[in-house]
Design an enzyme around this catalytic site. Structure first.
Site, PDB file in Angstrom:
ATOM      1  N   HIS A 258      22.669   5.283  10.457  1.00  0.00           N
ATOM      2  CA  HIS A 258      21.602   5.985   9.728  1.00  0.00           C
ATOM      3  C   HIS A 258      20.802   5.045   8.823  1.00  0.00           C
ATOM      4  O   HIS A 258      20.511   5.351   7.668  1.00  0.00           O
ATOM      5  CB  HIS A 258      22.178   7.142   8.914  1.00  0.00           C
ATOM      6  CG  HIS A 258      22.752   8.236   9.748  1.00  0.00           C
ATOM      7  ND1 HIS A 258      23.859   8.056  10.533  1.00  0.00           N
ATOM      8  CD2 HIS A 258      22.357   9.525   9.922  1.00  0.00           C
ATOM      9  CE1 HIS A 258      24.144   9.190  11.164  1.00  0.00           C
ATOM     10  NE2 HIS A 258      23.250  10.092  10.831  1.00  0.00           N
TER      11      HIS A 258
ATOM     12  N   GLU B 273      33.549   5.676  -0.388  1.00  0.00           N
ATOM     13  CA  GLU B 273      33.178   4.486   0.375  1.00  0.00           C
ATOM     14  C   GLU B 273      33.693   3.188  -0.239  1.00  0.00           C
ATOM     15  O   GLU B 273      34.105   2.273   0.479  1.00  0.00           O
ATOM     16  CB  GLU B 273      31.651   4.422   0.520  1.00  0.00           C
ATOM     17  CG  GLU B 273      31.058   5.531   1.351  1.00  0.00           C
ATOM     18  CD  GLU B 273      30.801   6.819   0.582  1.00  0.00           C
ATOM     19  OE1 GLU B 273      30.318   7.792   1.199  1.00  0.00           O
ATOM     20  OE2 GLU B 273      31.083   6.848  -0.639  1.00  0.00           O
TER      21      GLU B 273
ATOM     22  N   PHE C  69      25.338   3.992   1.948  1.00  0.00           N
ATOM     23  CA  PHE C  69      26.619   3.968   1.243  1.00  0.00           C
ATOM     24  C   PHE C  69      27.386   2.677   1.509  1.00  0.00           C
ATOM     25  O   PHE C  69      28.072   2.161   0.620  1.00  0.00           O
ATOM     26  CB  PHE C  69      27.467   5.172   1.657  1.00  0.00           C
ATOM     27  CG  PHE C  69      26.747   6.488   1.526  1.00  0.00           C
ATOM     28  CD1 PHE C  69      25.918   6.732   0.442  1.00  0.00           C
ATOM     29  CD2 PHE C  69      26.880   7.470   2.490  1.00  0.00           C
ATOM     30  CE1 PHE C  69      25.240   7.942   0.312  1.00  0.00           C
ATOM     31  CE2 PHE C  69      26.207   8.679   2.378  1.00  0.00           C
ATOM     32  CZ  PHE C  69      25.381   8.921   1.286  1.00  0.00           C
TER      33      PHE C  69
ATOM     34  N   ARG D 266      23.858   4.706  17.111  1.00  0.00           N
ATOM     35  CA  ARG D 266      25.085   5.214  16.497  1.00  0.00           C
ATOM     36  C   ARG D 266      26.007   5.791  17.577  1.00  0.00           C
ATOM     37  O   ARG D 266      27.229   5.705  17.473  1.00  0.00           O
ATOM     38  CB  ARG D 266      24.784   6.263  15.420  1.00  0.00           C
ATOM     39  CG  ARG D 266      24.074   7.502  15.931  1.00  0.00           C
ATOM     40  CD  ARG D 266      24.022   8.603  14.895  1.00  0.00           C
ATOM     41  NE  ARG D 266      23.206   9.725  15.359  1.00  0.00           N
ATOM     42  CZ  ARG D 266      23.353  10.970  14.953  1.00  0.00           C
ATOM     43  NH1 ARG D 266      24.288  11.278  14.070  1.00  0.00           N
ATOM     44  NH2 ARG D 266      22.572  11.925  15.398  1.00  0.00           N
TER      45      ARG D 266
ATOM     46  N   ASP E 252      16.522  13.549   6.279  1.00  0.00           N
ATOM     47  CA  ASP E 252      17.441  13.309   5.152  1.00  0.00           C
ATOM     48  C   ASP E 252      16.716  12.731   3.944  1.00  0.00           C
ATOM     49  O   ASP E 252      17.227  12.772   2.826  1.00  0.00           O
ATOM     50  CB  ASP E 252      18.573  12.368   5.575  1.00  0.00           C
ATOM     51  CG  ASP E 252      19.589  13.065   6.476  1.00  0.00           C
ATOM     52  OD1 ASP E 252      19.408  14.262   6.746  1.00  0.00           O
ATOM     53  OD2 ASP E 252      20.542  12.404   6.912  1.00  0.00           O
TER      54      ASP E 252
ATOM     55  N   ARG F 199      19.948   6.513  13.719  1.00  0.00           N
ATOM     56  CA  ARG F 199      20.163   7.918  14.059  1.00  0.00           C
ATOM     57  C   ARG F 199      19.305   8.360  15.244  1.00  0.00           C
ATOM     58  O   ARG F 199      19.718   9.177  16.058  1.00  0.00           O
ATOM     59  CB  ARG F 199      19.835   8.780  12.837  1.00  0.00           C
ATOM     60  CG  ARG F 199      19.951  10.273  13.064  1.00  0.00           C
ATOM     61  CD  ARG F 199      19.422  11.029  11.850  1.00  0.00           C
ATOM     62  NE  ARG F 199      19.700  12.464  11.925  1.00  0.00           N
ATOM     63  CZ  ARG F 199      19.259  13.349  11.041  1.00  0.00           C
ATOM     64  NH1 ARG F 199      18.518  12.950  10.018  1.00  0.00           N
ATOM     65  NH2 ARG F 199      19.551  14.624  11.162  1.00  0.00           N
TER      66      ARG F 199
END
Length: 313
Positions: free
Chosen positions: A109, A58, A83, A10, A117, A167
């Site tokens: 991610h 999104e 998303f 990322r 998460d 991530r």
């Protein structure tokens, strides 16, 4: 021995956008209130007039990207994989895929390495979803070098592209003079005669680590890095299957619909051989440290080694 350099892909995404932004003023970055996490914030700092924060919307962001692409702009729509591929699937399919628009989707991610998460954000289904959209190119880089090459290739390609980033900081394995990135072409990282391991994303480094352990046991593994899931380099995979007679796929994604399924589709038609799919075994993830999760789900070097050794018995 010096410590292996590690960078999250990322981070590579954000840095590559800044580099490309300096060369191409038609590159616009969109984000859904996650610029700090997706690392598009560095692009926003460099080119504030070319960064659009669409808020936590999104689906709307994909529609905006679609519209911008019809004006000659090359938009990179950025958010978490959950998303981008999950929440906005309908808009990606109908507003970007169906008219085959020149939109790039930067999905960060992805996979269980999202870590703490938890299951709701650990998207292990995105490659499967994106593979079903006709004409969608899917790129899943293994490290920093490859991630930057993927972003550049996505910009240069005319059509929709889904880019998958992680991530977790991962080893830089392609930092060598002879590395060459070509869209749709796999990379042979190690020759072998006993089994072919086809890996993608952060699992490429796991496969290389496993190959060293397998060699100590007398198992000679051929390692192929597949950075382009779609279109798949079927020619390379079929040739390797003919050489070794056994194939293992390794991915930080569900074993349903991802790299493993794509490889099986190709081999079932062109070179049927025994295949083992290593990945997330039809379960949801869970909250925990990323490295511990990769070990638990047997996607680290040791886990891949154990599974391939058992398969080769």
């Amino acid at each position: 021995m010096s410590e292996v350099k590690k960078i999250a892909t990322r981070e590579s995404y954000g840095n590559a956008l800044v580099e490309l932004g300096a060369e191409h003023d038609n590159l616009i970055v969109l984000d859904a209130d996650l610029a700090a996490a997706t690392k598009t914030g560095v692009f926003k700092k460099a080119y504030p007039d070319r960064h659009i924060d669409c808020g936590i919307a999104e689906c709307n962001m994909m529609g905006i990207a679609a519209g911008l692409s019809t004006t000659g702009i090359v938009p990179f729509a950025s958010t978490f994989a959950m998303f981008a591929a999950g929440r906005a699937f309908e808009q990606v399919r109908n507003s970007i895929g169906y008219p085959h628009l020149n939109v790039k989707i930067g999905a960060t991610h992805a996979g269980i390495s999202v870590g703490e998460d938890g299951a709701t954000h650990q998207c292990n289904e995105d490659i499967a979803l994106m593979r079903t959209i006709p004409g969608m190119v899917i790129l899943n880089p293994a490290d920093d070098v490859e991630a930057k090459a993927c972003v550049k290739a996505a910009y240069e390609y005319n059509g929709p592209v889904y880019l998958r980033f992680g991530r977790l900081a991962v080893p830089v394995i392609n930092d060598r003079p002879d590395y060459k990135f070509e869209l749709g072409k796999g990379v042979v990282l190690r020759e072998g005669k006993d089994v072919t391991i086809v890996a993608t994303g952060l699992c490429v480094s796991s496969a290389l680590e496993a190959a060293e352990k397998l060699a100590a046991d007398g198992i000679d593994a051929k390692i192929i890095n597949i950075h382009t899931i779609k279109p798949l380099d079927e020619e390379l995979i079929v040739a390797a299957a003919k050489e070794t007679g056994k194939v293992v796929t390794v991915e930080e994604h569900s074993v349903i619909g991802g790299l493993g399924s794509a490889v099986c589709d190709a081999l079932a038609e062109k070179c049927p051989v025994p295949v083992k799919k290593i990945g997330v075994q039809d379960v949801f993830g869970e909250s925990g440290p990323a490295v511990a999760l990769l070990a638990k789900y047997k996607l680290d070097g040791e886990g891949v080694y154990e599974q391939v050794k058992e398969f080769c018995k």
